[in-house]
Design a protein around this motif. Structure first.
Motif, PDB file in Angstrom:
ATOM      1  N   PHE A 250       0.831  -1.197   0.000  1.00  0.00           N
ATOM      2  CA  PHE A 250       0.000   0.000   0.000  1.00  0.00           C
ATOM      3  C   PHE A 250       0.868   1.250   0.000  1.00  0.00           C
ATOM      4  CE2 PHE A 250       0.226  -0.916   4.655  1.00  0.00           C
ATOM      5  CZ  PHE A 250       0.600   0.324   5.160  1.00  0.00           C
ATOM      6  N   ILE A 251       0.239   2.353  -0.402  1.00  0.00           N
ATOM      7  CA  ILE A 251       0.893   3.664  -0.436  1.00  0.00           C
ATOM      8  C   ILE A 251       0.074   4.634   0.402  1.00  0.00           C
ATOM      9  CG2 ILE A 251       1.458   5.652  -1.896  1.00  0.00           C
ATOM     10  CD1 ILE A 251       2.141   3.719  -4.143  1.00  0.00           C
ATOM     11  N   THR A 252       0.737   5.279   1.346  1.00  0.00           N
ATOM     12  CA  THR A 252       0.131   6.389   2.078  1.00  0.00           C
ATOM     13  C   THR A 252       0.175   7.589   1.127  1.00  0.00           C
ATOM     14  OG1 THR A 252       1.091   5.455   4.095  1.00  0.00           O
ATOM     15  CG2 THR A 252       0.194   7.694   4.239  1.00  0.00           C
ATOM     16  N   PHE A 253      -0.942   7.898   0.493  1.00  0.00           N
ATOM     17  CA  PHE A 253      -0.936   8.771  -0.677  1.00  0.00           C
ATOM     18  C   PHE A 253      -0.453  10.183  -0.343  1.00  0.00           C
ATOM     19  CE2 PHE A 253      -2.830  11.070  -4.293  1.00  0.00           C
ATOM     20  CZ  PHE A 253      -2.437  10.235  -5.331  1.00  0.00           C
ATOM     21  N   ALA A 254      -0.883  10.732   0.753  1.00  0.00           N
ATOM     22  CA  ALA A 254      -0.482  12.085   1.163  1.00  0.00           C
ATOM     23  C   ALA A 254       0.514  12.001   2.318  1.00  0.00           C
ATOM     24  CB  ALA A 254      -1.706  12.895   1.574  1.00  0.00           C
ATOM     25  N   HIS A 255       1.198  13.125   2.568  1.00  0.00           N
ATOM     26  CA  HIS A 255       2.040  13.198   3.755  1.00  0.00           C
ATOM     27  C   HIS A 255       1.995  14.631   4.275  1.00  0.00           C
ATOM     28  CE1 HIS A 255       5.782  12.024   6.198  1.00  0.00           C
ATOM     29  NE2 HIS A 255       4.769  11.290   6.622  1.00  0.00           N
ATOM     30  N   HIS A 256       3.105  15.148   4.790  1.00  0.00           N
ATOM     31  CA  HIS A 256       3.041  16.443   5.489  1.00  0.00           C
ATOM     32  C   HIS A 256       2.940  17.647   4.557  1.00  0.00           C
ATOM     33  CE1 HIS A 256       3.761  14.741   9.418  1.00  0.00           C
ATOM     34  NE2 HIS A 256       4.840  14.121   9.003  1.00  0.00           N
ATOM     35  N   LEU A 274       6.794  26.935  13.636  1.00  0.00           N
ATOM     36  CA  LEU A 274       7.837  27.953  13.628  1.00  0.00           C
ATOM     37  C   LEU A 274       8.891  27.669  12.563  1.00  0.00           C
ATOM     38  CD1 LEU A 274       8.392  28.230  17.485  1.00  0.00           C
ATOM     39  CD2 LEU A 274       6.968  29.690  16.045  1.00  0.00           C
ATOM     40  N   LEU A 275       8.999  26.422  12.174  1.00  0.00           N
ATOM     41  CA  LEU A 275      10.050  26.023  11.243  1.00  0.00           C
ATOM     42  C   LEU A 275       9.514  25.530   9.905  1.00  0.00           C
ATOM     43  CD1 LEU A 275      12.018  23.863  13.817  1.00  0.00           C
ATOM     44  CD2 LEU A 275      12.769  26.058  12.956  1.00  0.00           C
ATOM     45  N   LEU A 276       8.286  25.064   9.883  1.00  0.00           N
ATOM     46  CA  LEU A 276       7.812  24.285   8.738  1.00  0.00           C
ATOM     47  C   LEU A 276       6.498  24.851   8.201  1.00  0.00           C
ATOM     48  CD1 LEU A 276       8.412  20.883  10.505  1.00  0.00           C
ATOM     49  CD2 LEU A 276       9.904  21.913   8.797  1.00  0.00           C
ATOM     50  N   ASN A 277       6.445  25.020   6.904  1.00  0.00           N
ATOM     51  CA  ASN A 277       5.280  25.596   6.249  1.00  0.00           C
ATOM     52  C   ASN A 277       4.577  24.527   5.412  1.00  0.00           C
ATOM     53  OD1 ASN A 277       3.403  27.005   4.783  1.00  0.00           O
ATOM     54  ND2 ASN A 277       4.826  28.527   3.990  1.00  0.00           N
ATOM     55  N   GLN A 278       3.442  24.052   5.900  1.00  0.00           N
ATOM     56  CA  GLN A 278       2.700  23.034   5.156  1.00  0.00           C
ATOM     57  C   GLN A 278       1.391  23.590   4.585  1.00  0.00           C
ATOM     58  OE1 GLN A 278       0.656  20.700   8.993  1.00  0.00           O
ATOM     59  NE2 GLN A 278       1.374  19.551   7.254  1.00  0.00           N
ATOM     60  N   ARG A 279       1.322  24.919   4.448  1.00  0.00           N
ATOM     61  CA  ARG A 279       0.059  25.531   4.037  1.00  0.00           C
ATOM     62  C   ARG A 279      -0.359  25.188   2.610  1.00  0.00           C
ATOM     63  NH1 ARG A 279       2.481  29.709   6.933  1.00  0.00           N
ATOM     64  NH2 ARG A 279       3.397  30.501   5.012  1.00  0.00           N
ATOM     65  N   LYS A 280       0.589  25.066   1.682  1.00  0.00           N
ATOM     66  CA  LYS A 280       0.224  24.864   0.286  1.00  0.00           C
ATOM     67  C   LYS A 280      -0.549  23.551   0.107  1.00  0.00           C
ATOM     68  CE  LYS A 280       2.004  25.065  -4.437  1.00  0.00           C
ATOM     69  NZ  LYS A 280       3.206  25.190  -5.304  1.00  0.00           N
ATOM     70  N   ARG A 281      -1.746  23.646  -0.401  1.00  0.00           N
ATOM     71  CA  ARG A 281      -2.677  22.551  -0.656  1.00  0.00           C
ATOM     72  C   ARG A 281      -3.156  21.857   0.613  1.00  0.00           C
ATOM     73  NH1 ARG A 281      -2.965  21.182  -6.054  1.00  0.00           N
ATOM     74  NH2 ARG A 281      -0.740  21.519  -6.299  1.00  0.00           N
ATOM     75  N   MET A 282      -2.828  22.380   1.781  1.00  0.00           N
ATOM     76  CA  MET A 282      -3.303  21.774   3.028  1.00  0.00           C
ATOM     77  C   MET A 282      -4.826  21.870   3.101  1.00  0.00           C
ATOM     78  SD  MET A 282      -2.158  22.565   6.973  1.00  0.00           S
ATOM     79  CE  MET A 282      -3.128  24.069   7.197  1.00  0.00           C
ATOM     80  N   ASN A 283      -5.445  20.765   3.459  1.00  0.00           N
ATOM     81  CA  ASN A 283      -6.899  20.654   3.643  1.00  0.00           C
ATOM     82  C   ASN A 283      -7.697  20.806   2.349  1.00  0.00           C
ATOM     83  OD1 ASN A 283      -6.674  20.164   6.418  1.00  0.00           O
ATOM     84  ND2 ASN A 283      -6.722  22.342   6.908  1.00  0.00           N
ATOM     85  N   GLN A 284      -7.036  20.774   1.210  1.00  0.00           N
ATOM     86  CA  GLN A 284      -7.747  20.821  -0.063  1.00  0.00           C
ATOM     87  C   GLN A 284      -8.046  19.401  -0.550  1.00  0.00           C
ATOM     88  OE1 GLN A 284      -5.886  23.463  -2.934  1.00  0.00           O
ATOM     89  NE2 GLN A 284      -5.294  24.924  -1.341  1.00  0.00           N
ATOM     90  N   GLY A 285      -8.604  19.292  -1.768  1.00  0.00           N
ATOM     91  CA  GLY A 285      -8.957  17.991  -2.318  1.00  0.00           C
ATOM     92  C   GLY A 285      -8.022  17.563  -3.430  1.00  0.00           C
TER      93      GLY A 285
END
Length: 540
Positions: A250-256, A274-285
């Motif tokens: 199996f593949i965990t399709f998404a990650h951080h 404070l260190l990591l920006n995961q905003r791009k495409r976060m919570n989208q489809g």
């Protein structure tokens, strides 16, 4: 007979791979380049149950000595966003500016904060991931080579490596082995990655080897950030299915971070923000490329029909998928189920969110701050966790829910981090929450409600740098965990009126249920769903 254990999501080779891949020739000369090599741990942090960055949680030696005999070993090319740092934008909170000011005044690069405070990975590895040479697809193939290099071999005795330029290193390594043999020493040990279902069956019945089933964490692993066209990603998936000797289960399709295919769930706590920006495409489809790729991984054409030209079916793990992405994926799964094609839903290393629906998760996204819980105050209510709607489709598809051992994911907050709740109570609360969710769901038949007991297993996320539930920081504590779980369920079953426990009439029934959770459920699942990969000669 000793109780056996499995783990639906872990990284058995991660510490050895991180330490050795950029110094391969050096470790090969010393005979240490192997997934069996143990990277020496910080014993104090292990005993204190601290975040598993400075000590090993589930390397192969710990698997061997804990009687973990079925491991779903996840390959993961480190996302470069973990080490590239980030710049504050206008209007963002002052801590970004403070962090940069601190780094500047102390002449300390941001990546060193990440390396030391968050990731604890070797400096040379950080340099490589930051460089233009780093490529996810190439890294995945190197990792696959490393993981599979000792499959089927009997290792008389593993090596130990103590990082640092220390005098007397070999003497120190031998001392560790004498002091803590279960942590550092395995003899005449073996693991096998099965190529076929027959090899899988043979391996599972062999007490003298660990059965290792492969998975991948993150579809970014196919190099989605650098390809010139989506066809390159399709070609790489075909290569994986056809050219790799061992199938990916199996593949965990998404990650951080953004994988260019679908939205990921909010996962990084405020301290990491404070260190990591995961905003791009976060919570989208999903986007159109993502819709194409997920079907190809599943071996489906555009009409959601099986297509042998797309190779064997690799299952999808919904952990890290945003609620919106899961909604769309489940619609696809339900369409296939209506046609008679059951695609079991995997949630490999999750907790229970206590939330009713995916729509509700979407509505509550803005509230996802540290220590945010459901109304009961028990469960981490971020949409990275599984809600009642997720549990419903897992039961309907005879899927598998791996319970994470990450205390934050399971619902520990600052106020109860150092209380007795941070132990078997925390794990049982999540298990019981999942069971009650299924048994109280009017959309599930009686058989589907009972199925949830067969769809639960261990999915620790060990070696994923998690902060474990206090008493169980490594695989070596699995036996203690199982006895604690038997004790608490045996106590709970005596309380009248609990439909989800009504079938447990004796302690022996409880022991059987715990054995199922610890091993039997995952064994049955992989036996039923292992892919039928053709040999290379038959493909060509």
């Amino acid at each position: 007979m000793a109780r056996k254990f499995s783990d639906l999501h872990c990284h058995n080779h991660m510490r050895a791979h991180f330490q050795m891949q950029e110094k391969r020739k050096k470790f090969e000369r010393k005979g240490e380049f192997s997934p069996w090599t143990v990277i020496a741990s910080n014993k104090k942090n292990h005993e204190a149950g601290k975040m598993g960055a400075s000590y090993s949680q589930i390397d192969l030696v710990k698997c061997w000595n804990s009687n973990l005999r079925l491991t779903f070993n996840s390959m993961y090319p480190l996302e470069r966003d973990f080490v590239k740092g980030m710049k504050p934008q206008i209007g963002e909170d002052k801590w970004y500016k403070f962090l940069i000011a601190f780094a500047t005044s102390h002449k300390l690069p941001l990546r060193d904060f990440i390396q030391v405070a968050y990731m604890k990975i070797p400096d040379r590895m950080v340099d490589y991931v930051q460089s233009s040479d780093y490529d996810y697809w190439e890294s995945l193939n190197r990792e696959f080579e490393f993981v599979s290099m000792d499959s089927g071999k009997v290792i008389p005795k593993n090596e130990i490596y103590l990082p640092g330029n220390l005098l007397g290193r070999k003497r120190a390594e031998l001392k560790r082995a004498r002091q803590y043999p279960k942590e550092y020493l395995a003899t005449n040990s073996s693991y096998r990655i099965p190529k076929t279902k027959q090899e899988l069956e043979n391996s599972l019945t062999n007490p003298n080897e660990i059965t290792m089933v492969l998975s991948i964490e993150g579809a970014h692993s196919f190099g989605t950030d650098r390809v010139q066209s989506i066809q390159e990603v399709s070609d790489r998936i075909k290569h994986m299915k056809k050219e790799w000797d061992y199938p990916v289960f199996f593949i965990t399709f998404a990650h951080h971070f953004d994988n260019k295919l679908c939205g990921h769930a909010h996962s990084i706590p405020d301290s990491g923000k404070l260190l990591l920006n995961q905003r791009k495409r976060m919570n989208q489809g999903f986007n159109n490329n993502g819709r194409r790729i997920i079907k190809e991984i599943l071996g489906l054409n555009n009409h959601l029909e099986k297509d042998t030209e797309l190779g064997y079916r690799t299952l999808i793990d919904v952990k890290h998928m945003s609620a919106r992405s899961r909604q769309e994926y489940y619609a696809m799964v339900k369409d296939c189920l209506a046609k008679g094609d059951r695609i079991p839903v995997i949630a490999s290393h999750c907790g229970y969110s206590g939330i009713s629906t995916l729509d509700k998760h979407i509505e509550l996204e803005g509230k996802e701050k540290d220590d945010y819980t459901d109304p009961s105050g028990k469960f981490n209510a971020w949409n990275i966790n599984m809600c009642d709607e997720d549990i419903e489709i897992i039961a309907q598809t005879r899927g598998l829910f791996g319970l994470s051992f990450d205390q934050r994911i399971l619902g520990i907050t600052k106020k109860d981090k150092n209380t007795s709740r941070n132990g078997i109570q925390l794990i049982w609360e999540n298990i019981e929450g999942i069971l009650k969710s299924a048994f109280e769901n009017p959309n599930l038949s009686d058989s589907e409600k009972r199925q949830i007991w067969k769809s639960l297993t261990i999915g620790t996320d060990f070696e994923g740098l998690i902060d474990p539930v206090n008493p169980y920081p490594t695989a070596l504590e699995f036996e203690q965990f199982s006895e604690n779980l038997i004790s608490i369920i045996d106590q709970e079953r005596r309380n009248a009126g609990k439909a989800h426990l009504a079938h447990l009439k004796s302690k022996e029934d409880v022991e059987k249920a715990v054995n199922d959770f610890c091993y039997n459920n995952s064994e049955s699942f992989v036996l039923e769903n292992f892919p039928d990969k053709k040999p290379k000669s038959a493909d060509s």
